[in-house]
Design an enzyme around this catalytic site. Structure first.
Site, PDB file in Angstrom:
ATOM      1  N   HIS A 190       1.729   4.728  -2.738  1.00  0.00           N
ATOM      2  CA  HIS A 190       1.904   6.174  -2.567  1.00  0.00           C
ATOM      3  C   HIS A 190       3.265   6.616  -3.103  1.00  0.00           C
ATOM      4  O   HIS A 190       3.385   7.665  -3.733  1.00  0.00           O
ATOM      5  CB  HIS A 190       1.812   6.539  -1.084  1.00  0.00           C
ATOM      6  CG  HIS A 190       0.449   6.461  -0.502  1.00  0.00           C
ATOM      7  ND1 HIS A 190      -0.608   7.219  -0.954  1.00  0.00           N
ATOM      8  CD2 HIS A 190      -0.040   5.730   0.515  1.00  0.00           C
ATOM      9  CE1 HIS A 190      -1.689   6.958  -0.242  1.00  0.00           C
ATOM     10  NE2 HIS A 190      -1.371   6.052   0.658  1.00  0.00           N
ATOM     11  N   HIS A 206       0.828  -1.208   0.000  1.00  0.00           N
ATOM     12  CA  HIS A 206       0.000   0.000   0.000  1.00  0.00           C
ATOM     13  C   HIS A 206       0.864   1.260   0.000  1.00  0.00           C
ATOM     14  O   HIS A 206       0.681   2.154  -0.831  1.00  0.00           O
ATOM     15  CB  HIS A 206      -0.918  -0.006   1.218  1.00  0.00           C
ATOM     16  CG  HIS A 206      -1.735   1.227   1.377  1.00  0.00           C
ATOM     17  ND1 HIS A 206      -3.059   1.312   1.015  1.00  0.00           N
ATOM     18  CD2 HIS A 206      -1.423   2.464   1.855  1.00  0.00           C
ATOM     19  CE1 HIS A 206      -3.523   2.517   1.264  1.00  0.00           C
ATOM     20  NE2 HIS A 206      -2.540   3.240   1.769  1.00  0.00           N
ATOM     21  N   GLU A 207       1.770   1.332   0.950  1.00  0.00           N
ATOM     22  CA  GLU A 207       2.583   2.545   1.059  1.00  0.00           C
ATOM     23  C   GLU A 207       3.453   2.742  -0.170  1.00  0.00           C
ATOM     24  O   GLU A 207       3.710   3.877  -0.578  1.00  0.00           O
ATOM     25  CB  GLU A 207       3.436   2.503   2.325  1.00  0.00           C
ATOM     26  CG  GLU A 207       2.634   2.587   3.611  1.00  0.00           C
ATOM     27  CD  GLU A 207       1.700   3.777   3.665  1.00  0.00           C
ATOM     28  OE1 GLU A 207       2.042   4.841   3.099  1.00  0.00           O
ATOM     29  OE2 GLU A 207       0.616   3.649   4.251  1.00  0.00           O
ATOM     30  N   HIS A 215       3.171   6.974  -6.742  1.00  0.00           N
ATOM     31  CA  HIS A 215       2.446   8.193  -7.112  1.00  0.00           C
ATOM     32  C   HIS A 215       3.392   9.396  -7.056  1.00  0.00           C
ATOM     33  O   HIS A 215       3.345  10.285  -7.922  1.00  0.00           O
ATOM     34  CB  HIS A 215       1.269   8.375  -6.150  1.00  0.00           C
ATOM     35  CG  HIS A 215       0.151   9.179  -6.702  1.00  0.00           C
ATOM     36  ND1 HIS A 215      -1.027   9.379  -6.017  1.00  0.00           N
ATOM     37  CD2 HIS A 215       0.003   9.861  -7.859  1.00  0.00           C
ATOM     38  CE1 HIS A 215      -1.839  10.123  -6.737  1.00  0.00           C
ATOM     39  NE2 HIS A 215      -1.234  10.437  -7.855  1.00  0.00           N
TER      40      HIS A 215
END
Length: 723
Positions: A513, A509-510, A516
């Site tokens: 980011h 998940h991290e 992104h």
């Protein structure tokens, strides 16, 4: 949940909005040191990609750099505001984008260290600079001459011959200044300034209290037999933690800043589980030095008052206007639609757990007991084993941290985007456990530098998050330096770091980011990386979770840490079958926190409860929302709900809102062949690289080809048939 980030709108408002957004995470300065050329924060780092020179930055550098940075930016802004030439895009907007670079550099490093590796000196800086940064923010956003130039450009923005990103930047500046109070009269501006200053101080105190009480509330256990259910390594770790606190012969279980705690799924001693749970939920409301109830009540009042001054019905209306949800009613509708199904599912799960308890107690010829919140994790693991033939302990030997990161997370990024990673040991780090990687595009060009900070420690705040030390933008010619932070308990000396499945998912998940931030390809700092609406920012990271269980990725990293043997096929199949296990609990605890956030921020100032009514208000809010199911408490209770005291106020719903988009996108990946470069390249080019340069929902539509549908989310969480 899994990310905390600094809200990024523009270079000016990023650097100056410390009162409401950044000061909630951190602020600054210690004893003053000479602001001379020896201060590494006064100029860009000479390390690759302007990577921070952590080995040269001392706490005494922050104050002078912040003071110099604020003075520098105020001078820059005054020059822009008082420019005798008519406002143009270059002499006003671009000039604002270029302003405040010293302040941004110093504040970024300090804010990041306050979260990742704080100390008393940095906390003193945080308290000292909270109101200073709030005042600095207001001095710019409430500058009447500057706002007049922005208004003039905004009125003629479609006639200036600019590209769409530049027009969007004008619109963003004008909107942000209006929302900061630029159109208020002088008396109202004075009140806004006072509110911002007080909120900055209160937010700092709240977060310092949370961290202090997490450490203070660690559970001390007298005897090793009370730790029955933990592994020998975990017991050794608890002994080492006690020794570090000068409690020789005892054992310490550290707390995390969530309601649920590590080891509740393993401890067989029910009394100890109850102690651990109650220590967790009592934080922030015990009447001690860390009690946050008065702060909560005051901040809620100030937020409501500020919203009213700015013309909004509530703080939630103010916040949501610039999110993709747009209105509190839209959020209420989504949460209200999901809550009954989630609670019904959780109650069915509870009945199954109660049956296990009853059966187990009968076999021991002992009276049964009612399932409580401190029992859920342990008995859900037993139910998993009974239903699917495995429990968490069987997975962990195959989930060693470095292997998961390099042969799982990085491998998936290589397959999907062609990225390559190379660890480097020549760059300084702020803690010995931190690792650093160069990140390269498929053509060999450098994309970014990635910092991995995986372990919990007393100096680190709870949760998991991504931040950028340097953001990509073509205006200043910079490439990204991004970091991921988790809170994995460190193993005993010499032992491997074996992860839970939830920690594996968090790692993926991290990194979503991080992607992104690393893939950003925009002109202006305001739009770089994760500078998107709060209820959109979680979406790409949630999509990246899908690769954790993708067969070819899982097979590449799920290998026994001692033998290198792959995870048995039978266990892989059992994992796949258990995907929707315990989703009633997971969804309910999250929705309870989200609904609580909305209840607090949909209040008018006159309706905010007093400090001694905070916990009663929380109980009533949960009951009124239909999520007051005692075995499943909110993921965060109000006095330690750090998300909503920071950048996620009225925005904790963002995770489930983003998950609707995520579920649609996962369906798109499946429909188009899954883990393929063509899919990764399209996701990167269409959405991940655009940051905030285009409307978030337009980007989503360009990728998947249709408006969001809720059905994929219901299917993903196993709520389709829930009644």
């Amino acid at each position: 949940m899994r990310i905390s980030r600094l809200t990024r709108v523009s270079r000016v408002s990023r650097a100056i909005a410390a009162s409401a957004t950044l000061a909630a995470v951190a602020s600054m300065s210690l004893a003053q040191a000479p602001a001379d050329s020896s201060n590494p924060l006064l100029k860009p780092s000479t390390l690759p990609l302007q990577y921070p020179a952590f080995d040269k930055i001392a706490d005494t550098h922050f104050g002078p750099a912040l003071d110099a940075g604020m003075a520098e930016q105020l001078a820059e802004v005054e020059a822009i505001a008082n420019n005798p030439a008519a406002a143009t895009f270059d002499n006003t907007i671009v000039a604002l984008e270029r302003s405040g670079r010293t302040l941004s550099r110093a504040s970024t490093v300090l804010f990041s260290l306050l979260g990742a590796d704080t100390n008393p000196a940095r906390q003193k800086l945080q308290a000292e600079y909270a109101t200073k940064l709030a005042a600095h923010s207001d001095a710019i956003s409430l500058n009447a001459k500057l706002f007049a130039r922005l208004q003039a450009l905004h009125a003629q923005r479609d006639k200036l011959g600019l590209d769409t990103e530049s027009v969007r930047l004008i619109e963003r500046y004008q909107r942000n200044f209006v929302r900061a109070g630029a159109q208020l009269d002088e008396a109202q501006k004075t009140r806004i300034k006072a509110i911002n200053a007080e909120m900055a101080t209160l937010s700092t105190r709240f977060n310092q209290n949370v961290l202090a009480e997490v450490n203070d509330s660690a559970l001390v256990v007298d005897k090793a037999e009370q730790l029955d259910g933990l592994t020998p390594d975990q017991i050794a770790g608890a002994a080492a933690a006690a020794k570090a606190r000068k409690l020789e012969g005892k054992y310490v279980i550290a707390l995390l800043n969530t309601t649920g705690q590590p080891y509740l799924n393993q401890l067989n001693d029910r009394a100890l589980r109850e102690r651990l749970y109650k220590a967790s939920v009592a934080r922030g409301s015990r009447g001690n030095n860390f009690d946050n109830t008065a702060i909560v009540a005051r901040v809620a009042t100030l937020r409501a008052e500020r919203a009213a001054l700015l013309g909004y019905a509530t703080h939630a209306d103010y916040v949501l206007q610039v999110e993709t949800a747009k209105t509190p009613q839209a959020v209420n509708d989504l949460l209200g639609k999901l809550a009954p199904a989630a609670v019904a599912s959780a109650k069915r799960e509870a009945a199954e757990l109660q049956a296990i308890i009853d059966k187990e107690q009968a076999a021991k010829k002992q009276p049964s007991f009612k399932l409580e919140a401190w029992d859920w994790s342990l008995y859900s693991e037993k139910l998993r084993a009974e239903k699917y033939g495995f429990d968490e302990s069987q997975l962990k030997p195959y989930l060693e941290l470095k292997n998961v990161l390099e042969n799982g997370v990085f491998y998936a990024a290589g397959q999907l985007y062609g990225l390559k990673f190379k660890q480097r040991g020549d760059l300084p780090v702020y803690h010995p456990s931190v690792t650093v990687y160069d990140v390269y595009n498929a053509d060999g060009s450098q994309l970014a530098i990635f910092i991995a900070d995986m372990y919990s420690r007393p100096s680190k705040r709870g949760g998991a998050w991504m931040n950028a030390y340097v953001q990509q933008n073509k205006l200043n010619g910079t490439l990204p330096v991004v970091a991921n932070h988790l809170n994995i308990p460190p193993p005993a000396a010499g032992q491997p770091t074996l992860l839970t499945w939830d920690e594996v998912t968090t790692l993926f998940h991290e990194f979503g980011h991080a992607l992104h931030g690393m893939f950003s390809n925009v002109m202006f700092p305001s739009f770089a990386g994760t500078s998107v609406p709060r209820d959109f920012v979680e979406y790409p990271s949630q999509v990246n979770e899908m690769w954790a269980s993708w067969p070819s990725v899982l097979a590449n990293y799920a290998k026994h840490h001692k033998t290198g043997e792959p995870m048995p096929k039978a266990l892989l199949e059992k994992m796949a079958a258990a995907k929707k296990f315990n989703q009633g609990f997971a969804t309910t605890e999250y929705l309870a926190a989200s609904l609580l956030d909305q209840r607090w921020h949909q209040l008018k100032a006159v309706d905010v409860p007093t400090a001694d009514q905070v916990m009663a208000f929380e109980a009533k809010a949960l009951k009124d929302a239909g999520v007051d199911f005692s075995p499943v408490p909110p993921r965060y209770r109000t006095p330690y709900f750090s998300h909503i005291m920071g950048g996620y106020s009225a925005g904790y719903y963002a995770y489930i809102w983003s998950e609707v988009l995520d579920a649609n996108t996962v369906a798109w990946f499946h429909a188009n062949g899954g883990l393929k470069r063509e899919n990764g390249d399209k996701f990167r080019a269409t959405l991940l690289s655009r940051g905030g340069a285009e409307d978030a929902m337009v980007l989503f539509g360009k990728l998947v080809g249709h408006a969001p549908k809720i059905e994929p989310l219901l299917e993903k969480r196993g709520l389709v048939t829930a009644k």
